[in-house]
Scaffold this active site. Structure first.
Site, PDB file in Angstrom:
ATOM      1  N   TRP A  16      92.508  22.218  19.202  1.00 31.41           N
ATOM      2  CA  TRP A  16      92.458  23.680  18.669  1.00 31.41           C
ATOM      3  C   TRP A  16      94.122  24.137  19.243  1.00 31.41           C
ATOM      4  O   TRP A  16      94.078  25.295  20.058  1.00 31.41           O
ATOM      5  CB  TRP A  16      91.692  24.248  19.489  1.00 31.41           C
ATOM      6  CG  TRP A  16      90.308  23.673  19.216  1.00 31.41           C
ATOM      7  CD1 TRP A  16      89.425  23.063  19.964  1.00 31.41           C
ATOM      8  CD2 TRP A  16      89.645  23.951  18.147  1.00 31.41           C
ATOM      9  NE1 TRP A  16      88.341  22.694  19.417  1.00 31.41           N
ATOM     10  CE2 TRP A  16      88.318  23.147  18.042  1.00 31.41           C
ATOM     11  CE3 TRP A  16      89.802  24.650  16.858  1.00 31.41           C
ATOM     12  CZ2 TRP A  16      87.525  23.049  17.063  1.00 31.41           C
ATOM     13  CZ3 TRP A  16      89.030  24.539  15.663  1.00 31.41           C
ATOM     14  CH2 TRP A  16      87.768  23.648  16.119  1.00 31.41           C
ATOM     15  N   THR A  54      97.257  26.194  18.724  1.00 33.11           N
ATOM     16  CA  THR A  54      98.134  27.058  17.956  1.00 33.11           C
ATOM     17  C   THR A  54      99.520  26.696  17.772  1.00 33.11           C
ATOM     18  O   THR A  54     100.216  26.332  18.740  1.00 33.11           O
ATOM     19  CB  THR A  54      97.914  28.619  18.588  1.00 33.11           C
ATOM     20  OG1 THR A  54      96.619  28.902  18.433  1.00 33.11           O
ATOM     21  CG2 THR A  54      98.841  29.506  17.850  1.00 33.11           C
ATOM     22  N   ARG A  92      88.058  59.318   0.620  1.00 35.59           N
ATOM     23  CA  ARG A  92      86.569  58.905  -0.195  1.00 35.59           C
ATOM     24  C   ARG A  92      85.675  60.193  -0.114  1.00 35.59           C
ATOM     25  O   ARG A  92      85.517  60.834   1.199  1.00 35.59           O
ATOM     26  CB  ARG A  92      85.940  57.862   0.585  1.00 35.59           C
ATOM     27  CG  ARG A  92      84.500  57.382   0.180  1.00 35.59           C
ATOM     28  CD  ARG A  92      84.503  56.869  -1.472  1.00 35.59           C
ATOM     29  NE  ARG A  92      83.295  56.406  -1.780  1.00 35.59           N
ATOM     30  CZ  ARG A  92      82.900  56.138  -3.139  1.00 35.59           C
ATOM     31  NH1 ARG A  92      83.798  56.107  -3.878  1.00 35.59           N
ATOM     32  NH2 ARG A  92      81.874  55.589  -3.279  1.00 35.59           N
ATOM     33  N   GLY A 146      81.894  50.848   3.121  1.00 34.78           N
ATOM     34  CA  GLY A 146      80.901  50.510   2.172  1.00 34.78           C
ATOM     35  C   GLY A 146      81.035  49.266   1.427  1.00 34.78           C
ATOM     36  O   GLY A 146      81.750  48.126   2.159  1.00 34.78           O
ATOM     37  N   GLU A 150      91.656  31.240  24.211  1.00 34.58           N
ATOM     38  CA  GLU A 150      91.912  31.517  25.814  1.00 34.58           C
ATOM     39  C   GLU A 150      90.892  31.824  26.827  1.00 34.58           C
ATOM     40  O   GLU A 150      90.899  32.586  27.588  1.00 34.58           O
ATOM     41  CB  GLU A 150      93.121  32.438  25.791  1.00 34.58           C
ATOM     42  CG  GLU A 150      94.460  31.724  25.280  1.00 34.58           C
ATOM     43  CD  GLU A 150      95.486  32.547  25.318  1.00 34.58           C
ATOM     44  OE1 GLU A 150      95.635  33.219  26.499  1.00 34.58           O
ATOM     45  OE2 GLU A 150      96.470  32.362  24.499  1.00 34.58           O
TER      46      GLU A 150
END
Length: 385
Positions: free
Chosen positions: A158, A160, A271, A342, A366
Site C-alpha cells: 500500500w 503511495t 437547477r 440527484g 495513515e
C-alpha cells in the site's frame, strides 16, 4: 466559493494565491480525464517543486520554505481541492522527507535534503506490510547488518508512489523477530538500488492517478550511511512522522469536501424545480448549510493542531482528532453532494461521484479512523481531557 484563510505573513498569502492559480489553471481542468485514464502526473510535482511548494515546512538552509505547518497544510488543502492525487502526493512526499529532516545527521541533511525538497526527487513512505497494516510493530521486513551496511529483504504494501518514487523512507526490522517496536529502524533507500522492485499497482475504486503498489526487497544492499537516526529508533520516528502526516490527510479531506460543496452550491443555484432554484428549498439549503459548517469545523481543527505543532507543543491527540473529523466529514459531504445532484450525481458527467470515491480512502490511509479513535482514547486515559 471564498474560503477564509489563516495566514501569517504576506509571503504566505502569495503562496496560497500561487497555489490557487496552479489549481485553477493546471490541475482542475485535467483531473477528471487523467483520473479516468489512470495518468500519474509526475511533471506536476516538478512544477510544484520549482514553485517552492514541495518543501514548505522544512528549513530554508536545505532548500525548504521555512513556512509554519499551518501554511503548508492550507497549500495541501488547496491542491486537494483541485486534484486529490496531487494534494495527497504532496502530503506523502512531505511525510517521506520528515525522518531525514527530523532525525538525520547534518551530513545526511546536507547531502540529500536539497534535492528532496527542491522538486527534483519524489519520495515514498514505506511502513505498511500486507500482514501488519495498523499493527506496524509486527512488520517482518528485515535489515540484516553486513560489512559496511545492511541487506534488506521483505515486502512493503500500500505504498503511495510505489514504483514511481525516486527514494523510499523505509522501515525494517534490525532486532530479533520478536523484538516488537524496539527492533525497528529507518532507512533512506534510493530508487534503482539493485534488488529493489515494485508490484503491479493496486486497482482502486478512486485515486487512479496516484499509484499505490507494493515495494519488493530482494537482497537490497545499502550502506551504513542509509540508516536514519539510531538502530532501534525507527518505530518512534514512524509514529512521530505519522502525527504530522495525519494533519496532511486532514487537509486533503477538507480540500475534497470543499470541492464537493462548491460543486453542490453551484448546481443548487442553477437547477430549477417547481419554478425555483433547488437551493431555495429547505431540504437542500439545510443540507448545504450542514456541509459548510462541518467543513469549517474540520478546517479549524487541523489548523488548531498545526498551531500546537508550530509552537513546539504536543499535538498527537489533536492530529488524530483532526484526521478523524475531517475525513469523516469528507465522506458525509461528498455523499450529500451526490444527493444534491440527484441522478446526475451518480454519473461521471459531474465530478461529485469522483469526490465521493476519493473521500473513502482518506478514512483508511495513515491510520484508519478506528485507529484514530484508539489513539484519542489512549491519550484521554493517560492524560485526561
Amino acid at each position: 466559493m471564498t474560503v477564509e484563510r489563516m495566514l501569517h505573513t504576506p509571503e504566505a498569502e502569495q503562496l496560497l494565491d500561487l497555489t490557487g492559480e496552479i489549481v485553477d489553471k493546471e490541475l482542475a481542468p485535467r483531473a477528471s480525464q487523467d483520473e479516468e485514464e489512470g495518468v500519474f502526473p509526475r511533471e506536476v510535482f516538478r512544477v510544484l517543486g520549482g514553485a517552492g511548494l514541495l518543501g514548505l515546512p522544512y528549513p530554508g538552509e536545505y532548500g525548504g520554505g521555512d513556512q509554519p505547518y499551518g501554511v503548508y497544510l492550507q497549500v495541501v488543502e488547496e491542491l486537494a481541492r483541485g486534484w486529490l492525487a496531487v494534494g495527497l502526493g504532496v502530503s506523502v512526499h512531505t511525510l517521506s522527507c520528515y525522518p531525514l529532516a527530523a532525525f538525520g545527521s547534518e551530513e545526511q541533511k546536507a547531502a540529500l535534503l536539497p534535492a528532496m525538497l527542491g522538486g527534483d526527487l519524489l519520495g515514498a513512505y514505506c511502513l505498511s506490510e500486507t500482514a501488519s497494516g495498523s499493527d506496524a510493530a509486527a512488520m517482518t521486513t528485515r535489515a540484516e547488518p553486513v560489512e559496511g551496511g545492511y541487506r534488506l529483504n521483505g515486502a512493503k504494501a500500500w505504498i503511495t508512489h510505489g514504483g514511481e518514487a525516486d527514494y523510499y523512507s523505509l522501515f525494517a526490522r534490525t532486532g530479533a523477530p520478536d523484538s516488537g517496536a524496539r527492533g525497528i529502524s529507518c532507512f533512506h533507500v534510493p530508487d534503482g538500488t539493485p534488488g529493489l522492485g515494485s508490484a503491479p499497482p493496486e486497482r482502486k475504486m478512486g485515486m487512479r492517478s496516484s499509484p499505490t503498489a507494493g515495494v519488493l526487497l530482494d537482497d537490497v544492499g545499502i550502506g551504513a550511511d542509509a540508516l536514519i537516526g539510531e538502530e532501534g529508533q525507527g518505530f518512534g520516528i514512524a509514529l512521530s512522522a505519522l502525527d504530522s502526516g495525519r494533519l496532511g490527510i486532514a487537509a486533503c479531506a477538507v480540500g475534497v469536501a470543499q470541492a464537493a460543496l462548491d460543486a453542490a452550491v453551484a448546481y443548487s443555484r442553477e437547477r430549477r424545480q417547481f419554478g425555483s432554484a433547488i437551493g431555495d428549498f429547505q431540504g437542500v439549503g439545510f443540507m448545504l448549510a450542514d456541509m459548510a459548517t462541518q467543513i469549517a469545523a474540520s478546517r479549524a481543527l487541523y489548523l488548531s493542531a498545526a498551531a500546537l505543532r508550530d509552537a513546539g507543543r504536543p499535538f498527537g491527540r489533536q492530529a488524530a482528532m483532526a484526521k478523524l473529523m475531517a475525513t469523516d466529514t469528507a465522506m458525509r459531504v461528498t455523499t450529500d453532494a451526490v444527493q444534491v445532484f440527484g441522478g446526475y450525481g451518480y454519473t461521471r458527467d459531474f465530478p461529485v461521484e469522483r469526490y465521493m470515491r476519493e473521500a473513502k480512502v482518506l478514512q483508511i490511509v495513515e491510520g484508519t479512523n478506528q485507529v484514530q479513535r484508539l489513539v484519542i482514547s489512549r491519550h484521554l486515559a493517560k492524560e485526561g481531557s
